[in-house]
Design a protein around this motif. Structure first.
Motif, PDB file in Angstrom:
ATOM      1  N   PHE A 147     -38.062  -6.834 -16.302  1.00 53.52           N
ATOM      2  CA  PHE A 147     -39.270  -5.994 -16.273  1.00 53.52           C
ATOM      3  C   PHE A 147     -40.297  -6.481 -17.291  1.00 53.52           C
ATOM      4  O   PHE A 147     -41.488  -6.627 -16.976  1.00 53.52           O
ATOM      5  N   LEU A 148     -39.844  -6.736 -18.518  1.00 52.21           N
ATOM      6  CA  LEU A 148     -40.755  -7.153 -19.581  1.00 52.21           C
ATOM      7  C   LEU A 148     -41.363  -8.523 -19.297  1.00 52.21           C
ATOM      8  O   LEU A 148     -42.533  -8.776 -19.603  1.00 52.21           O
ATOM      9  N   SER A 199     -41.686  -6.352 -26.544  1.00 53.07           N
ATOM     10  CA  SER A 199     -40.991  -5.084 -26.339  1.00 53.07           C
ATOM     11  C   SER A 199     -41.738  -4.240 -25.317  1.00 53.07           C
ATOM     12  O   SER A 199     -42.832  -4.590 -24.850  1.00 53.07           O
ATOM     13  N   ILE A 200     -41.186  -3.113 -24.987  1.00 51.87           N
ATOM     14  CA  ILE A 200     -41.766  -2.235 -23.971  1.00 51.87           C
ATOM     15  C   ILE A 200     -43.079  -1.612 -24.433  1.00 51.87           C
ATOM     16  O   ILE A 200     -43.874  -1.135 -23.616  1.00 51.87           O
ATOM     17  N   ILE A 201     -43.340  -1.629 -25.740  1.00 49.32           N
ATOM     18  CA  ILE A 201     -44.609  -1.106 -26.254  1.00 49.32           C
ATOM     19  C   ILE A 201     -45.476  -2.232 -26.814  1.00 49.32           C
ATOM     20  O   ILE A 201     -46.421  -1.990 -27.557  1.00 49.32           O
ATOM     21  N   GLY A 240     -42.002   0.012 -13.674  1.00 48.43           N
ATOM     22  CA  GLY A 240     -41.323   0.469 -14.881  1.00 48.43           C
ATOM     23  C   GLY A 240     -40.321   1.571 -14.596  1.00 48.43           C
ATOM     24  O   GLY A 240     -39.201   1.562 -15.123  1.00 48.43           O
ATOM     25  N   TYR A 241     -40.713   2.546 -13.780  1.00 50.50           N
ATOM     26  CA  TYR A 241     -39.826   3.668 -13.451  1.00 50.50           C
ATOM     27  C   TYR A 241     -38.581   3.183 -12.712  1.00 50.50           C
ATOM     28  O   TYR A 241     -37.456   3.605 -13.008  1.00 50.50           O
ATOM     29  N   LEU A 242     -38.784   2.279 -11.763  1.00 47.42           N
ATOM     30  CA  LEU A 242     -37.655   1.751 -10.994  1.00 47.42           C
ATOM     31  C   LEU A 242     -36.753   0.904 -11.879  1.00 47.42           C
ATOM     32  O   LEU A 242     -35.524   0.904 -11.710  1.00 47.42           O
ATOM     33  N   LYS A 245     -38.326  -8.273  -7.501  1.00 44.06           N
ATOM     34  CA  LYS A 245     -39.445  -7.414  -7.125  1.00 44.06           C
ATOM     35  C   LYS A 245     -39.302  -5.953  -7.557  1.00 44.06           C
ATOM     36  O   LYS A 245     -40.294  -5.320  -7.943  1.00 44.06           O
ATOM     37  N   PRO A 246     -38.097  -5.359  -7.526  1.00 49.36           N
ATOM     38  CA  PRO A 246     -37.981  -3.963  -8.006  1.00 49.36           C
ATOM     39  C   PRO A 246     -38.387  -3.787  -9.468  1.00 49.36           C
ATOM     40  O   PRO A 246     -38.786  -2.689  -9.869  1.00 49.36           O
TER      41      PRO A 246
END
Length: 358
Positions: free
Chosen positions: A81-82, A178-180, A113-115, A108-109
Protein backbone atom coordinates in the motif's frame (compact mmCIF):
# COMPACT_ATOMS: atom_id res chain seq x y z
CA UNK A 1 -3.77 -8.15 48.05
CA UNK A 2 -5.45 -6.25 45.21
CA UNK A 3 -2.13 -4.68 44.29
CA UNK A 4 -0.51 -8.13 44.22
CA UNK A 5 -3.22 -9.48 41.94
CA UNK A 6 -2.80 -6.54 39.61
CA UNK A 7 1.00 -6.76 39.63
CA UNK A 8 1.26 -7.74 35.96
CA UNK A 9 -1.02 -4.89 34.89
CA UNK A 10 0.89 -2.41 37.04
CA UNK A 11 4.14 -3.59 35.48
CA UNK A 12 2.69 -3.18 32.00
CA UNK A 13 1.39 0.29 32.90
CA UNK A 14 4.89 1.29 34.04
CA UNK A 15 6.32 0.09 30.71
CA UNK A 16 3.72 2.11 28.81
CA UNK A 17 4.42 5.25 30.86
CA UNK A 18 8.17 4.89 30.28
CA UNK A 19 7.61 4.48 26.55
CA UNK A 20 5.25 7.46 26.48
CA UNK A 21 7.97 9.59 28.07
CA UNK A 22 10.61 8.72 25.46
CA UNK A 23 9.56 11.38 22.91
CA UNK A 24 9.44 13.91 25.75
CA UNK A 25 12.99 12.98 26.72
CA UNK A 26 14.05 13.39 23.09
CA UNK A 27 12.63 16.90 23.02
CA UNK A 28 14.36 17.66 26.31
CA UNK A 29 17.70 16.55 24.89
CA UNK A 30 18.11 13.59 27.25
CA UNK A 31 17.91 11.28 24.22
CA UNK A 32 20.09 12.63 21.45
CA UNK A 33 18.97 10.54 18.46
CA UNK A 34 15.68 10.08 16.63
CA UNK A 35 16.84 6.61 15.63
CA UNK A 36 16.30 5.34 19.18
CA UNK A 37 12.62 6.33 19.03
CA UNK A 38 12.33 4.54 15.69
CA UNK A 39 13.93 1.50 17.30
CA UNK A 40 11.45 1.61 20.20
CA UNK A 41 8.64 1.78 17.64
CA UNK A 42 9.90 -1.49 16.17
CA UNK A 43 10.07 -2.95 19.68
CA UNK A 44 6.40 -2.07 20.17
CA UNK A 45 5.65 -4.12 17.06
CA UNK A 46 7.75 -6.99 18.39
CA UNK A 47 5.88 -6.83 21.71
CA UNK A 48 2.56 -7.30 19.89
CA UNK A 49 3.92 -10.43 18.17
CA UNK A 50 5.16 -11.71 21.52
CA UNK A 51 1.72 -11.24 23.11
CA UNK A 52 0.16 -13.29 20.31
CA UNK A 53 2.76 -16.02 20.77
CA UNK A 54 2.17 -16.01 24.52
CA UNK A 55 -1.53 -16.61 23.91
CA UNK A 56 -0.90 -19.76 21.89
CA UNK A 57 2.24 -21.02 23.64
CA UNK A 58 2.10 -19.71 27.19
CA UNK A 59 -1.64 -20.17 27.67
CA UNK A 60 -2.59 -22.89 25.19
CA UNK A 61 0.60 -24.92 24.88
CA UNK A 62 0.95 -24.59 21.10
CA UNK A 63 4.55 -23.87 20.12
CA UNK A 64 4.56 -22.14 16.75
CA UNK A 65 7.93 -21.74 15.07
CA UNK A 66 6.48 -20.03 12.02
CA UNK A 67 4.88 -16.80 13.20
CA UNK A 68 7.36 -14.85 11.13
CA UNK A 69 5.13 -15.81 8.20
CA UNK A 70 2.15 -13.85 9.55
CA UNK A 71 4.39 -10.98 10.66
CA UNK A 72 5.80 -10.73 7.13
CA UNK A 73 2.37 -11.03 5.48
CA UNK A 74 1.14 -8.04 7.45
CA UNK A 75 4.34 -6.20 6.67
CA UNK A 76 4.17 -6.91 2.95
CA UNK A 77 0.51 -5.88 2.79
CA UNK A 78 1.31 -2.54 4.43
CA UNK A 79 4.44 -2.08 2.30
CA UNK A 80 2.50 -2.71 -0.91
CA UNK A 81 0.00 0.00 0.00
CA UNK A 82 2.72 2.47 1.00
CA UNK A 83 4.78 1.73 -2.12
CA UNK A 84 1.79 2.39 -4.37
CA UNK A 85 1.21 5.67 -2.56
CA UNK A 86 4.80 6.65 -3.36
CA UNK A 87 4.48 5.67 -7.04
CA UNK A 88 0.98 7.17 -7.45
CA UNK A 89 -0.39 3.74 -8.30
CA UNK A 90 2.22 3.00 -10.98
CA UNK A 91 4.44 -0.06 -11.19
CA UNK A 92 7.57 -0.21 -9.04
CA UNK A 93 11.20 -0.34 -10.14
CA UNK A 94 11.52 -4.09 -9.47
CA UNK A 95 8.41 -4.70 -11.57
CA UNK A 96 9.99 -2.77 -14.45
CA UNK A 97 13.19 -4.80 -14.02
CA UNK A 98 11.09 -7.96 -14.22
CA UNK A 99 9.62 -6.83 -17.56
CA UNK A 100 6.17 -5.80 -16.36
CA UNK A 101 4.33 -2.95 -18.04
CA UNK A 102 1.25 -2.73 -15.84
CA UNK A 103 0.34 -3.25 -12.20
CA UNK A 104 -0.16 -6.95 -11.32
CA UNK A 105 -3.64 -8.02 -10.26
CA UNK A 106 -2.48 -9.02 -6.76
CA UNK A 107 -1.28 -5.45 -6.15
CA UNK A 108 -4.45 -3.65 -7.25
CA UNK A 109 -6.43 -4.11 -3.99
CA UNK A 110 -3.66 -2.22 -2.19
CA UNK A 111 -4.45 0.95 -4.09
CA UNK A 112 -7.17 1.48 -1.46
CA UNK A 113 -6.18 2.30 2.09
CA UNK A 114 -9.37 0.87 3.62
CA UNK A 115 -9.07 -2.36 1.64
CA UNK A 116 -5.40 -2.62 2.58
CA UNK A 117 -6.27 -2.48 6.30
CA UNK A 118 -8.87 -5.21 5.79
CA UNK A 119 -6.39 -7.37 3.89
CA UNK A 120 -3.69 -6.92 6.55
CA UNK A 121 -6.08 -8.70 8.91
CA UNK A 122 -7.96 -10.96 6.48
CA UNK A 123 -5.04 -12.59 4.62
CA UNK A 124 -3.24 -13.99 7.70
CA UNK A 125 -6.57 -14.79 9.36
CA UNK A 126 -7.80 -16.89 6.43
CA UNK A 127 -4.43 -18.61 6.03
CA UNK A 128 -4.15 -19.38 9.76
CA UNK A 129 -7.77 -20.57 9.92
CA UNK A 130 -7.21 -22.92 7.00
CA UNK A 131 -3.97 -24.31 8.40
CA UNK A 132 -5.38 -24.57 11.90
CA UNK A 133 -8.55 -26.29 10.74
CA UNK A 134 -6.74 -29.22 9.18
CA UNK A 135 -4.00 -29.45 11.81
CA UNK A 136 -6.11 -29.16 14.96
CA UNK A 137 -8.98 -31.20 13.54
CA UNK A 138 -6.54 -34.09 13.09
CA UNK A 139 -5.23 -33.46 16.61
CA UNK A 140 -1.68 -32.77 15.46
CA UNK A 141 0.22 -31.18 18.32
CA UNK A 142 3.55 -30.83 20.05
CA UNK A 143 6.72 -31.12 18.02
CA UNK A 144 4.77 -32.18 14.93
CA UNK A 145 2.91 -28.87 14.85
CA UNK A 146 6.18 -26.99 15.36
CA UNK A 147 7.78 -28.81 12.41
CA UNK A 148 4.78 -28.12 10.18
CA UNK A 149 4.81 -24.42 11.08
CA UNK A 150 8.51 -24.29 10.20
CA UNK A 151 7.94 -26.04 6.88
CA UNK A 152 5.13 -23.66 5.91
CA UNK A 153 7.30 -20.67 6.75
CA UNK A 154 10.17 -22.02 4.66
CA UNK A 155 7.81 -22.65 1.72
CA UNK A 156 6.48 -19.09 1.94
CA UNK A 157 10.02 -17.71 2.18
CA UNK A 158 11.02 -19.60 -0.98
CA UNK A 159 7.91 -18.34 -2.76
CA UNK A 160 8.49 -14.69 -1.86
CA UNK A 161 12.16 -14.76 -2.80
CA UNK A 162 11.37 -16.46 -6.10
CA UNK A 163 8.67 -14.01 -7.20
CA UNK A 164 11.14 -11.20 -7.92
CA UNK A 165 8.76 -9.22 -10.15
CA UNK A 166 5.92 -9.33 -7.60
CA UNK A 167 7.61 -9.08 -4.20
CA UNK A 168 11.06 -7.64 -4.88
CA UNK A 169 12.73 -11.00 -4.26
CA UNK A 170 15.55 -11.08 -1.70
CA UNK A 171 15.65 -7.28 -1.53
CA UNK A 172 11.95 -7.00 -0.68
CA UNK A 173 10.03 -3.73 -0.77
CA UNK A 174 12.24 -0.83 0.26
CA UNK A 175 12.41 2.97 0.34
CA UNK A 176 8.88 3.53 1.60
CA UNK A 177 7.48 6.20 3.89
CA UNK A 178 5.16 5.65 6.82
CA UNK A 179 1.39 5.86 6.58
CA UNK A 180 1.51 9.51 7.70
CA UNK A 181 4.47 10.43 5.51
CA UNK A 182 8.21 10.55 6.09
CA UNK A 183 9.22 10.23 9.75
CA UNK A 184 12.98 10.44 9.30
CA UNK A 185 15.01 13.57 9.95
CA UNK A 186 14.57 16.40 12.43
CA UNK A 187 11.97 18.08 10.22
CA UNK A 188 9.62 15.09 10.62
CA UNK A 189 9.98 14.55 14.37
CA UNK A 190 6.34 15.52 14.96
CA UNK A 191 5.08 12.85 12.55
CA UNK A 192 7.36 10.29 14.15
CA UNK A 193 5.87 11.07 17.56
CA UNK A 194 2.33 10.71 16.22
CA UNK A 195 3.13 7.32 14.70
CA UNK A 196 4.88 6.26 17.90
CA UNK A 197 1.89 7.09 20.11
CA UNK A 198 -0.55 5.43 17.69
CA UNK A 199 1.54 2.27 17.84
CA UNK A 200 1.70 2.46 21.63
CA UNK A 201 -2.10 2.80 21.76
CA UNK A 202 -2.44 -0.32 19.58
CA UNK A 203 -0.13 -2.20 21.96
CA UNK A 204 -2.30 -1.18 24.92
CA UNK A 205 -5.45 -2.23 23.04
CA UNK A 206 -4.03 -5.64 22.14
CA UNK A 207 -2.80 -6.19 25.68
CA UNK A 208 -6.27 -5.26 26.98
CA UNK A 209 -7.98 -7.71 24.59
CA UNK A 210 -5.54 -10.46 25.53
CA UNK A 211 -5.93 -9.79 29.26
CA UNK A 212 -9.72 -9.93 28.95
CA UNK A 213 -9.60 -13.22 27.07
CA UNK A 214 -7.11 -14.90 29.39
CA UNK A 215 -8.99 -13.87 32.54
CA UNK A 216 -12.38 -15.03 31.29
CA UNK A 217 -13.86 -18.51 31.06
CA UNK A 218 -12.30 -18.72 27.60
CA UNK A 219 -8.84 -18.23 29.12
CA UNK A 220 -9.45 -20.94 31.72
CA UNK A 221 -10.32 -23.36 28.90
CA UNK A 222 -7.09 -22.45 27.11
CA UNK A 223 -5.12 -23.24 30.25
CA UNK A 224 -7.06 -26.49 30.62
CA UNK A 225 -6.10 -27.42 27.06
CA UNK A 226 -2.46 -26.64 27.83
CA UNK A 227 -2.40 -28.67 31.04
CA UNK A 228 -4.57 -31.58 29.89
CA UNK A 229 -5.88 -31.54 26.35
CA UNK A 230 -7.41 -35.03 26.47
CA UNK A 231 -9.18 -34.29 29.74
CA UNK A 232 -10.58 -31.06 28.29
CA UNK A 233 -11.69 -32.93 25.18
CA UNK A 234 -13.52 -35.58 27.20
CA UNK A 235 -15.13 -32.85 29.32
CA UNK A 236 -17.18 -31.94 26.27
CA UNK A 237 -15.26 -28.98 24.85
CA UNK A 238 -14.43 -28.77 21.16
CA UNK A 239 -10.71 -28.35 21.69
CA UNK A 240 -9.87 -27.89 18.02
CA UNK A 241 -12.21 -24.89 17.77
CA UNK A 242 -10.62 -23.14 20.74
CA UNK A 243 -7.10 -23.86 19.46
CA UNK A 244 -7.95 -22.67 15.97
CA UNK A 245 -9.52 -19.45 17.27
CA UNK A 246 -6.55 -18.51 19.42
CA UNK A 247 -4.15 -19.47 16.61
CA UNK A 248 -5.98 -17.19 14.17
CA UNK A 249 -6.04 -14.36 16.73
CA UNK A 250 -2.31 -14.67 17.33
CA UNK A 251 -1.73 -14.62 13.55
CA UNK A 252 -3.76 -11.40 13.28
CA UNK A 253 -1.71 -9.84 16.09
CA UNK A 254 1.49 -10.82 14.28
CA UNK A 255 0.23 -9.30 11.02
CA UNK A 256 -0.73 -6.04 12.75
CA UNK A 257 2.73 -5.99 14.29
CA UNK A 258 4.28 -6.48 10.86
CA UNK A 259 2.31 -3.55 9.48
CA UNK A 260 3.50 -1.33 12.34
CA UNK A 261 7.09 -2.52 11.90
CA UNK A 262 7.14 -1.51 8.23
CA UNK A 263 6.13 2.05 9.11
CA UNK A 264 9.13 2.43 11.41
CA UNK A 265 11.60 0.35 9.40
CA UNK A 266 10.81 1.76 5.95
CA UNK A 267 11.11 -1.65 4.30
CA UNK A 268 10.14 -5.32 4.48
CA UNK A 269 12.22 -8.25 3.25
CA UNK A 270 11.89 -12.05 3.28
CA UNK A 271 14.34 -12.00 6.20
CA UNK A 272 11.37 -11.31 8.46
CA UNK A 273 9.85 -14.57 7.18
CA UNK A 274 12.77 -16.85 7.96
CA UNK A 275 12.62 -19.68 10.47
CA UNK A 276 15.39 -18.08 12.55
CA UNK A 277 13.32 -14.89 12.85
CA UNK A 278 10.34 -16.93 14.07
CA UNK A 279 12.49 -18.75 16.62
CA UNK A 280 13.79 -15.41 17.89
CA UNK A 281 10.18 -14.40 18.55
CA UNK A 282 9.75 -17.51 20.69
CA UNK A 283 12.90 -16.56 22.62
CA UNK A 284 11.32 -13.21 23.50
CA UNK A 285 8.39 -14.99 25.16
CA UNK A 286 10.53 -17.61 26.88
CA UNK A 287 12.96 -15.09 28.36
CA UNK A 288 10.21 -12.72 29.48
CA UNK A 289 7.95 -15.38 30.95
CA UNK A 290 5.27 -17.56 29.39
CA UNK A 291 1.64 -17.26 30.41
CA UNK A 292 1.87 -13.73 31.80
CA UNK A 293 1.41 -11.39 28.78
CA UNK A 294 3.58 -8.73 30.40
CA UNK A 295 6.49 -11.17 30.33
CA UNK A 296 6.19 -11.36 26.56
CA UNK A 297 6.39 -7.57 26.35
CA UNK A 298 9.36 -7.44 28.71
CA UNK A 299 11.16 -10.19 26.82
CA UNK A 300 10.64 -8.49 23.45
CA UNK A 301 12.07 -5.21 24.72
CA UNK A 302 14.90 -6.78 26.72
CA UNK A 303 16.23 -9.03 23.94
CA UNK A 304 15.94 -6.35 21.27
CA UNK A 305 17.58 -3.72 23.48
CA UNK A 306 20.47 -6.14 24.00
CA UNK A 307 20.55 -6.78 20.26
CA UNK A 308 20.54 -3.01 19.63
CA UNK A 309 23.67 -2.56 21.78
CA UNK A 310 25.52 -5.85 21.24
CA UNK A 311 24.89 -6.73 17.59
CA UNK A 312 27.66 -4.42 16.39
CA UNK A 313 31.30 -3.92 17.17
CA UNK A 314 33.26 -6.61 19.01
CA UNK A 315 30.07 -8.40 20.11
CA UNK A 316 28.59 -8.87 16.64
CA UNK A 317 29.82 -12.45 16.21
CA UNK A 318 29.27 -13.55 19.81
CA UNK A 319 25.78 -12.10 20.27
CA UNK A 320 23.89 -14.94 18.55
CA UNK A 321 25.71 -17.48 20.73
CA UNK A 322 24.88 -15.46 23.83
CA UNK A 323 21.23 -15.27 22.78
CA UNK A 324 21.09 -19.02 22.23
CA UNK A 325 22.70 -19.63 25.63
CA UNK A 326 20.18 -17.34 27.33
CA UNK A 327 17.33 -19.28 25.72
CA UNK A 328 18.70 -22.69 26.76
CA UNK A 329 19.41 -21.59 30.33
CA UNK A 330 15.95 -20.04 30.62
CA UNK A 331 14.18 -23.18 29.40
CA UNK A 332 16.25 -25.50 31.64
CA UNK A 333 16.45 -23.52 34.87
CA UNK A 334 14.05 -20.57 34.73
CA UNK A 335 10.89 -21.81 33.06
CA UNK A 336 9.00 -18.77 34.32
CA UNK A 337 11.44 -16.46 32.59
CA UNK A 338 12.23 -13.00 33.92
CA UNK A 339 8.77 -12.66 35.44
CA UNK A 340 9.18 -16.00 37.18
CA UNK A 341 12.50 -14.91 38.70
CA UNK A 342 10.96 -11.70 40.03
CA UNK A 343 7.78 -13.45 41.19
CA UNK A 344 9.23 -16.67 42.67
CA UNK A 345 13.00 -16.76 43.08
CA UNK A 346 13.54 -13.16 44.22
CA UNK A 347 11.12 -13.30 47.21
CA UNK A 348 12.74 -16.57 48.33
CA UNK A 349 16.19 -14.98 48.14
CA UNK A 350 15.00 -11.94 50.10
CA UNK A 351 13.51 -14.16 52.82
CA UNK A 352 16.74 -16.15 53.09
CA UNK A 353 18.83 -12.99 53.45
CA UNK A 354 16.43 -11.59 56.03
CA UNK A 355 16.51 -14.89 57.96
CA UNK A 356 20.33 -14.92 58.02
CA UNK A 357 20.44 -11.35 59.35
CA UNK A 358 18.28 -12.41 62.27
Amino acid sequence: MKIKKQGYNICFAVIVVILALMPVLLNAGVISSNSFILFLGKCIAFSIVAIGLDLIWGYTGILSLGHGLYFALGGYAMAMFLKLQATDGNITSFMQTGGMTKLPLMWKPFLSGYLSVILIIAIPAVLAATIGYFIFRNRIKGVYFSIISQALTWAAYSLFTGLQSYTGGNVGITEIKSIIGSIKGDANTGKMFILFYISLAILVLIYGISYFLTHSKFGKILIAIRDGENRTYFSGYCVSTYKNFIYVLSAIFAAVAGAIFVNFNGSITPTQMTISYSITMVIWVAVGGRGTLVGAVMGAFLINLCDYHFSSGVMVEAWQYILGTIFVVTILFFKGGLVGVIRDQLPILIRRVAHKER
